[in-house]
Design a protein around this motif. Sequence first.
Motif, short mmCIF file in Angstrom:
data_model
loop_
_atom_site.label_atom_id
_atom_site.label_comp_id
_atom_site.label_asym_id
_atom_site.label_seq_id
_atom_site.Cartn_x
_atom_site.Cartn_y
_atom_site.Cartn_z
N ASP A 88 -15.66 -11.35 13.30
CA ASP A 88 -16.84 -11.26 12.43
C ASP A 88 -17.69 -10.03 12.70
OD1 ASP A 88 -16.34 -13.43 10.82
OD2 ASP A 88 -17.36 -14.84 12.16
N GLY A 89 -17.11 -9.01 13.29
CA GLY A 89 -17.82 -7.75 13.50
C GLY A 89 -17.85 -6.93 12.22
N PRO A 90 -18.39 -5.72 12.29
CA PRO A 90 -18.46 -4.87 11.10
C PRO A 90 -17.07 -4.43 10.65
CG PRO A 90 -19.10 -3.64 13.06
CD PRO A 90 -18.98 -5.07 13.48
N TYR A 91 -16.93 -4.19 9.36
CA TYR A 91 -15.66 -3.70 8.83
C TYR A 91 -15.49 -2.23 9.16
CZ TYR A 91 -14.55 -7.95 6.29
OH TYR A 91 -14.22 -9.23 5.98
N GLU A 92 -14.29 -1.88 9.55
CA GLU A 92 -13.97 -0.50 9.88
C GLU A 92 -12.82 -0.01 9.01
OE1 GLU A 92 -13.16 -0.22 14.01
OE2 GLU A 92 -15.15 -0.90 14.64
N PHE A 93 -12.90 1.23 8.60
CA PHE A 93 -11.89 1.82 7.72
C PHE A 93 -10.54 1.87 8.42
CE2 PHE A 93 -9.51 5.63 6.46
CZ PHE A 93 -9.34 5.38 5.10
N GLU A 94 -9.50 1.46 7.70
CA GLU A 94 -8.14 1.51 8.22
C GLU A 94 -7.29 2.54 7.49
OE1 GLU A 94 -6.70 -0.07 10.78
OE2 GLU A 94 -8.57 -1.07 11.36
N SER A 95 -7.27 2.45 6.19
CA SER A 95 -6.44 3.38 5.42
C SER A 95 -6.86 3.34 3.96
CB SER A 95 -4.95 3.04 5.55
OG SER A 95 -4.68 1.78 4.96
N ILE A 96 -6.35 4.30 3.19
CA ILE A 96 -6.58 4.33 1.76
C ILE A 96 -5.30 4.73 1.05
CG2 ILE A 96 -7.38 6.74 1.72
CD1 ILE A 96 -9.47 5.73 -0.39
N GLN A 97 -5.02 4.05 -0.05
CA GLN A 97 -3.86 4.36 -0.87
C GLN A 97 -4.34 5.14 -2.09
OE1 GLN A 97 -1.62 0.82 -1.88
NE2 GLN A 97 -2.07 -0.13 0.10
N TYR A 98 -3.67 6.24 -2.39
CA TYR A 98 -3.95 7.02 -3.59
C TYR A 98 -2.84 6.74 -4.60
CZ TYR A 98 -7.33 9.47 -0.70
OH TYR A 98 -8.40 9.76 0.12
N VAL A 99 -3.23 6.38 -5.81
CA VAL A 99 -2.28 5.96 -6.84
C VAL A 99 -2.22 7.01 -7.94
CG1 VAL A 99 -1.63 4.11 -8.42
CG2 VAL A 99 -2.90 3.56 -6.32
N PHE A 100 -1.01 7.47 -8.23
CA PHE A 100 -0.80 8.50 -9.26
C PHE A 100 0.10 7.92 -10.35
CE2 PHE A 100 -1.44 10.51 -5.15
CZ PHE A 100 -2.44 11.44 -5.43
N TRP A 101 -0.44 7.87 -11.57
CA TRP A 101 0.26 7.28 -12.70
C TRP A 101 0.93 8.36 -13.54
CZ3 TRP A 101 -0.17 1.92 -14.11
CH2 TRP A 101 -1.01 1.16 -13.28
N ASP A 102 2.18 8.12 -13.90
CA ASP A 102 2.90 8.96 -14.85
C ASP A 102 3.49 8.03 -15.91
OD1 ASP A 102 4.03 11.09 -16.09
OD2 ASP A 102 5.25 11.74 -14.37
N ARG A 103 4.02 8.60 -16.95
CA ARG A 103 4.54 7.77 -18.04
C ARG A 103 5.68 6.88 -17.57
NH1 ARG A 103 7.23 10.39 -23.37
NH2 ARG A 103 8.89 10.79 -21.85
N ASP A 104 6.53 7.39 -16.68
CA ASP A 104 7.72 6.65 -16.25
C ASP A 104 7.71 6.28 -14.78
OD1 ASP A 104 8.84 6.84 -18.84
OD2 ASP A 104 9.54 8.87 -18.39
N SER A 105 6.59 6.46 -14.09
CA SER A 105 6.57 6.14 -12.66
C SER A 105 5.15 6.00 -12.15
CB SER A 105 7.31 7.22 -11.86
OG SER A 105 6.61 8.45 -11.94
N ILE A 106 5.03 5.36 -11.00
CA ILE A 106 3.77 5.28 -10.27
C ILE A 106 4.07 5.67 -8.83
CG2 ILE A 106 1.92 3.77 -9.45
CD1 ILE A 106 2.45 1.98 -11.86
N LYS A 107 3.32 6.62 -8.31
CA LYS A 107 3.48 7.04 -6.91
C LYS A 107 2.24 6.62 -6.14
CE LYS A 107 3.25 11.41 -5.72
NZ LYS A 107 3.63 12.82 -5.50
N ILE A 108 2.47 6.02 -4.95
CA ILE A 108 1.37 5.60 -4.08
C ILE A 108 1.54 6.28 -2.73
CG2 ILE A 108 0.22 3.66 -2.97
CD1 ILE A 108 1.20 1.88 -5.21
#
Length: 255
Positions: free
Chosen positions: A82-102
């Motif tokens: 129950d301590g403070p939340y700490e940053f772990e990671s972030i996902q960047y999402v890139f959308w294309d017509r025929d694909s999604i890259k994370i």
Amino acid sequence: MKIIVMKTLRMIGMAFVAVFLCMACSSDDEETKPNGPGGNKSEKKLVKLTEKGDDIENSRYTFYYDSQKQVNRIMWEMSFYDGPYEFESIQYVFWDRDSIKIVKDNDESLFYLKDGLVVSEPYNFKISYTYESNNRISYIEGQEANVTFLWDKNKIVEMVEHSSWYSWRKRHYSLEYNDQTCNGYFPLYNDFWISALTAKYGGAFNKEIFYAHPELIGLRNNNLPWRTEMEDEILLWMYELDKDGYLKSCRLSNG
């Protein structure tokens, strides 16, 4: 709107664990384009999911959207005792017509799309996705595991996992309903199938996007199961909806 999901469940090989899931959705009154098959033109969006377990380890996901109402970032934070939340990671999402890259740290996932549905994932688990003619998911196959989905009309009633390395080899999930539904969609179908395909490798590998966009894998559904069973483990589900009919709270207990 905040959605609180409270679980009391027995995990295999573990004691009882209490988990709390908090989801908040932003109000969106303007007309927007559907985010793929089954998407609504205007609805509240999932922006936060917090999972709290036995006061030891808590995790929180925050979803950010672009101007097209598609997720473009997913931030993960952790809290202990129950301590403070700490940053772990972030996902960047890139959308294309025929694909999604994370992209997350040094890890990258790629999902190929056909007609707005994910059909294959060449990296990590090399997963393929098969659908019924109405765009509902029917089969997901990984390198050493697969999941079959059985539907009764518009409801998932059974999921069967096969694994070549798990000791159980095969196990069934059954879902029962009492005709209760919510606006938007039920976001937790994702949890039923991921473990068999990914647990051997230590994580879901950037599949959190399906919590916000379940239509990408044919799991957008607003039916709320009241009872689920996996082998000898039975869970009972109770829900609370907000004034607009969106899921606000959910409590799970052992049956």
